[in-house]
Design a protein around this motif. Structure first.
Motif, mmCIF file in Angstrom:
data_model
loop_
_atom_site.group_PDB
_atom_site.id
_atom_site.type_symbol
_atom_site.label_atom_id
_atom_site.label_comp_id
_atom_site.label_asym_id
_atom_site.label_seq_id
_atom_site.Cartn_x
_atom_site.Cartn_y
_atom_site.Cartn_z
ATOM 1 N N ILE A 31 37.265 -4.805 -18.393
ATOM 2 C CA ILE A 31 36.402 -5.849 -18.947
ATOM 3 C C ILE A 31 35.889 -6.773 -17.853
ATOM 4 O O ILE A 31 34.701 -7.112 -17.811
ATOM 5 C CB ILE A 31 37.156 -6.664 -20.020
ATOM 6 N N LEU A 32 36.784 -7.208 -16.964
ATOM 7 C CA LEU A 32 36.420 -8.059 -15.835
ATOM 8 C C LEU A 32 36.984 -7.467 -14.555
ATOM 9 O O LEU A 32 38.091 -6.931 -14.557
ATOM 10 C CB LEU A 32 36.978 -9.480 -16.021
ATOM 11 N N GLN A 33 36.229 -7.601 -13.473
ATOM 12 C CA GLN A 33 36.694 -7.151 -12.172
ATOM 13 C C GLN A 33 36.229 -8.149 -11.110
ATOM 14 O O GLN A 33 35.063 -8.200 -10.768
ATOM 15 C CB GLN A 33 36.155 -5.754 -11.835
ATOM 16 N N GLY A 34 37.161 -8.993 -10.641
ATOM 17 C CA GLY A 34 36.818 -9.968 -9.608
ATOM 18 C C GLY A 34 35.815 -11.009 -10.060
ATOM 19 O O GLY A 34 34.976 -11.465 -9.278
ATOM 20 N N PHE A 35 35.918 -11.427 -11.318
ATOM 21 C CA PHE A 35 34.947 -12.358 -11.897
ATOM 22 C C PHE A 35 35.269 -13.799 -11.472
ATOM 23 O O PHE A 35 36.395 -14.275 -11.656
ATOM 24 C CB PHE A 35 34.987 -12.246 -13.417
ATOM 25 N N THR A 36 34.278 -14.494 -10.910
ATOM 26 C CA THR A 36 34.440 -15.867 -10.452
ATOM 27 C C THR A 36 33.294 -16.724 -10.978
ATOM 28 O O THR A 36 32.126 -16.355 -10.824
ATOM 29 C CB THR A 36 34.469 -15.944 -8.919
ATOM 30 N N TYR A 37 33.631 -17.824 -11.616
ATOM 31 C CA TYR A 37 32.601 -18.733 -12.129
ATOM 32 C C TYR A 37 33.237 -20.076 -12.461
ATOM 33 O O TYR A 37 34.358 -20.129 -12.972
ATOM 34 C CB TYR A 37 31.941 -18.168 -13.397
ATOM 35 N N GLU A 38 32.520 -21.167 -12.172
ATOM 36 C CA GLU A 38 32.979 -22.490 -12.572
ATOM 37 C C GLU A 38 31.998 -23.087 -13.573
ATOM 38 O O GLU A 38 30.811 -23.291 -13.260
ATOM 39 C CB GLU A 38 33.116 -23.425 -11.369
ATOM 40 N N PHE A 39 32.482 -23.351 -14.773
ATOM 41 C CA PHE A 39 31.657 -23.974 -15.799
ATOM 42 C C PHE A 39 31.436 -25.446 -15.455
ATOM 43 O O PHE A 39 32.340 -26.114 -14.942
ATOM 44 C CB PHE A 39 32.341 -23.882 -17.162
ATOM 45 N N VAL A 40 30.244 -25.935 -15.754
ATOM 46 C CA VAL A 40 29.912 -27.333 -15.497
ATOM 47 C C VAL A 40 29.346 -27.949 -16.770
ATOM 48 O O VAL A 40 28.930 -27.250 -17.701
ATOM 49 C CB VAL A 40 28.888 -27.472 -14.345
ATOM 50 N N LYS A 41 29.341 -29.280 -16.817
ATOM 51 C CA LYS A 41 28.776 -29.980 -17.969
ATOM 52 C C LYS A 41 27.347 -29.506 -18.225
ATOM 53 O O LYS A 41 26.548 -29.371 -17.302
ATOM 54 C CB LYS A 41 28.759 -31.490 -17.710
ATOM 55 N N THR A 275 26.084 -4.712 -9.219
ATOM 56 C CA THR A 275 27.546 -4.562 -9.235
ATOM 57 C C THR A 275 28.278 -5.840 -8.923
ATOM 58 O O THR A 275 29.488 -5.903 -9.028
ATOM 59 C CB THR A 275 27.973 -3.504 -8.203
ATOM 60 N N LYS A 276 27.558 -6.898 -8.541
ATOM 61 C CA LYS A 276 28.228 -8.160 -8.240
ATOM 62 C C LYS A 276 28.654 -8.855 -9.514
ATOM 63 O O LYS A 276 27.879 -8.975 -10.457
ATOM 64 C CB LYS A 276 27.295 -9.085 -7.448
ATOM 65 N N PRO A 277 29.895 -9.380 -9.569
ATOM 66 C CA PRO A 277 30.298 -10.207 -10.714
ATOM 67 C C PRO A 277 29.603 -11.547 -10.672
ATOM 68 O O PRO A 277 29.019 -11.921 -9.650
ATOM 69 C CB PRO A 277 31.815 -10.356 -10.527
ATOM 70 N N ALA A 278 29.664 -12.281 -11.780
ATOM 71 C CA ALA A 278 29.023 -13.591 -11.839
ATOM 72 C C ALA A 278 29.741 -14.556 -10.908
ATOM 73 O O ALA A 278 30.951 -14.712 -10.967
ATOM 74 C CB ALA A 278 29.049 -14.130 -13.252
ATOM 75 N N VAL A 279 28.989 -15.184 -10.039
ATOM 76 C CA VAL A 279 29.548 -16.168 -9.115
ATOM 77 C C VAL A 279 28.643 -17.377 -9.129
ATOM 78 O O VAL A 279 27.432 -17.269 -9.061
ATOM 79 C CB VAL A 279 29.634 -15.614 -7.668
ATOM 80 N N LYS A 280 29.244 -18.557 -9.232
ATOM 81 C CA LYS A 280 28.461 -19.794 -9.213
ATOM 82 C C LYS A 280 29.061 -20.742 -8.210
ATOM 83 O O LYS A 280 30.276 -20.870 -8.116
ATOM 84 C CB LYS A 280 28.408 -20.443 -10.581
ATOM 85 N N GLY A 281 28.227 -21.465 -7.518
ATOM 86 C CA GLY A 281 28.721 -22.440 -6.575
ATOM 87 C C GLY A 281 28.806 -21.891 -5.178
ATOM 88 O O GLY A 281 28.565 -20.749 -4.911
#
Length: 281
Positions: A31-41, A275-281
């Motif tokens: 389902i997820l593989q190396g997924f990185t993300y920071e939620f913001v307001k 192929t890149k997972p979601a990344v923010k920041g």
């Protein structure tokens, strides 16, 4: 009418995924593989992808119902989830409509509590929610089109559509600041969906994460998308659902054209095969 009943404060840090991986063992599916993300307001994220890609499973991970295989999910101290589940909910027997919503609102207000402060002159002030549970319940019932003549009806005797509407009110009565909706446009009637959309577009200031296949609904509410593509791949797509669907269509057309001409296929990714997972920041 402003829906003050459904609002609560959200701190600076909301929630983050760091190098998160999860495999659904029963289906032998990543389902997820190396997924990185920071939620913001203010985040408004539409979760899209084919059936079986893991969208609802991702919501369960977000809510803390499932644990990661590796990586971590860190939740801010002020986060208060509200979850509208696709599976529906069980309602208690012998409880009337107004009392049910009122009790939910009172429980939410009790969790918020009050703060006491003293100024330099020794004056004491108490700050806390400005509404009572009953006023919150009345506001929600009015906004979601339950006439006062129905407020003493037994919840258990309501129709399926009315129970779905009540489920949504139950979620909002908890005053969430991170609202999670799983396929709301599948079961809510058009008038209820219109009220929800109006509230989310014009009044709600918290984080919104939702799964939907409804193009118009996603286009109106989502600031960007998490597109689940299978094998643990999640793309953070900075565009509308209509744009995403068009890119998917073009990518499939390119693949079909390449295959029919004897090529290997997939020569251009068309914005889909990422192929890149979601990344923010």
């Amino acid at each position: 009418m402003s829906l003050e009943a459904a609002k609560s404060r959200l701190g600076t840090f909301v929630l983050s995924f760091d190098d998160a991986s999860f495999r659904f063992q029963k289906a032998d599916k990543q389902i997820l593989q190396g997924f990185t993300y920071e939620f913001v307001k203010g985040d408004r994220i539409g979760i899209v992808g084919p059936n079986g890609a893991g969208k609802s499973t991702f919501l369960s991970i977000l809510l803390g119902e499932l644990k990661l295989d590796s990586g971590e999910v860190v939740q801010g101290e002020t986060v208060r989830f509200g979850y509208y589940a696709q599976a529906g909910m069980e309602f208690p027997e012998g409880v009337r409509l107004l009392e049910f919503v009122k009790q939910t609102a009172e429980d939410a207000l009790a969790k918020e509590g009050s703060t006491v402060s003293t100024d330099v002159e020794g004056n004491i002030s108490v700050k806390g929610p400005s509404m009572s549970g009953e006023s919150m319940a009345r506001q929600l019932l009015t906004r979601f089109q339950f006439p006062t003549s129905r407020w003493q009806d037994l919840v258990s005797k309501m129709s399926g559509g009315e129970k779905r509407r009540l489920q949504l009110m139950w979620v909002l009565a908890q005053r969430p600041n991170l609202l999670v909706l799983d396929e709301p446009s599948n079961d809510l009637d058009l008038s209820t969906l219109a009220v929800l959309e109006e509230f989310l577009c014009d009044e709600y200031k918290g984080v919104l994460v939702f799964v939907s296949h409804d193009r118009r609904f996603v286009d109106r509410l989502a600031g960007h998308l998490f597109a689940f593509q299978g094998d643990g791949i999640v793309r953070d797509f900075q565009g509308s659902f209509s744009e995403w669907l068009e890119m998917e269509k073009e990518a499939k057309g390119q693949f079909a054209s390449s295959s029919s001409s004897g090529g290997k296929g997939g020569g251009g990714n068309g914005g889909a095969a990422v192929t890149k997972p979601a990344v923010k920041g």
